[in-house]
Write an enzyme that holds these catalytic residues in place. Structure first.
Site: not given
Ligand code: SAM
Length: 237
Positions: A33, A54, A166
């Site tokens: 992804d 995406k 998100m």
């Molecule tokens: C579809 S979710 C996936 C989460 C992922 N599986 C995890 O465990 O971190 C994506 C969301 O995770 C958060 N996110 C992922 N990486 C991030 C980062 N490095 N800093 C802040 N938020 C993050 C944001 O809120 C983003 O919209």
């Protein structure tokens, strides 16, 4: 054939696990992804790399299409890695892919990753639980599937700490809901691009956080654990 469902960690390439690196090294195919940092794909030196995330302005694969592709690649190859940001089972749809593999009788192994929900706060000195302050934690999406008939998230959480993933596009709406159940002066910390070089940290309260300039990818931590972060970093507000 085996499929490794692998978590890539929150962004900092050093936060990937040794087990994930070993799987990438032996992979023939990697389905990945959008990752915060694509440097880690370099471990997959012998693999065909297939992006399934995406892409702005282009058709992107539905979850069903990804499941089918994963099953096909598993049947055509011996070792497939399915790589996802953070942890595959935290808002990562890893569970659905695992079930699709199980249905086809394909062997899989699960390699967890450091979820951004915990790893990003931890990296900046923001504990999500803290003795005497927070004994419970809720992880919630700020963006529920809009096709659902009825919303599952009611925002009336009792937990001391709430972490929203998100959550930026609907932040104002969701914070207004949370303020029906929590004091408007409750501290909030937003972490943009957590664990990355371009990380930004924004603090405030439920009442004023939406006035600040926040951009995704970001997560939102709500609760008095934010006071611990402020104390450690000597932030007076
Ligand atoms: C579809 S979710 C996936 C989460 C992922 N599986 C995890 O465990 O971190 C994506 C969301 O995770 C958060 N996110 C992922 N990486 C991030 C980062 N490095 N800093 C802040 N938020 C993050 C944001 O809120 C983003 O919209």
């Amino acid at each position: 054939m085996v499929v490794y469902l692998v978590g890539a960690g929150p962004g900092d390439p050093e936060l990937i696990t040794l087990k994930a690196i070993n799987a990438l090294k032996k992979a023939e195919v990697v389905l990945y992804d959008k990752l915060a940092n694509e440097e880690i794909l370099e471990y997959a030196e012998n693999a065909k790399l297939v992006y399934v995330g995406k892409q702005a302005g282009q058709h992107y694969k539905t979850q069903d299409e990804i499941n089918k592709l994963l099953v096909k690649e598993a049947k055509d190859n011996n070792i497939v890695v399915r790589l996802k940001g953070g942890d595959p089972f935290v808002f990562g749809r890893g569970g659905e892919e695992m079930l699709a593999l199980k249905k086809e009788g394909i062997k899989f192994e699960l390699i967890p990753g450091v979820t951004s929900a915990i790893g990003a706060p931890t990296t900046i000195g923001l504990p999500v639980t803290h003795r005497g302050i927070a004994t419970s934690l809720t992880l919630v999406t700020g963006h529920e599937d809009p096709t659902k008939k009825e919303k599952q998230v009611k925002w009336d959480f009792k937990a001391d700490t709430i972490v929203i993933l998100m959550g930026i596009s609907n932040l104002a709406e969701n914070i207004a809901e949370i303020m029906k159940y929590k004091d408007p002066s409750t501290p909030v910390c937003v972490i943009e691009n957590g664990t990355m070089e371009n990380q930004r940290i924004i603090t405030g309260t439920l009442e004023n956080i939406t006035e600040k300039n926040i951009k995704p990818p970001a997560l939102v931590v709500i609760g008095h654990v934010v006071d611990v972060f402020k104390e450690i970093n000597q932030i007076d507000e």
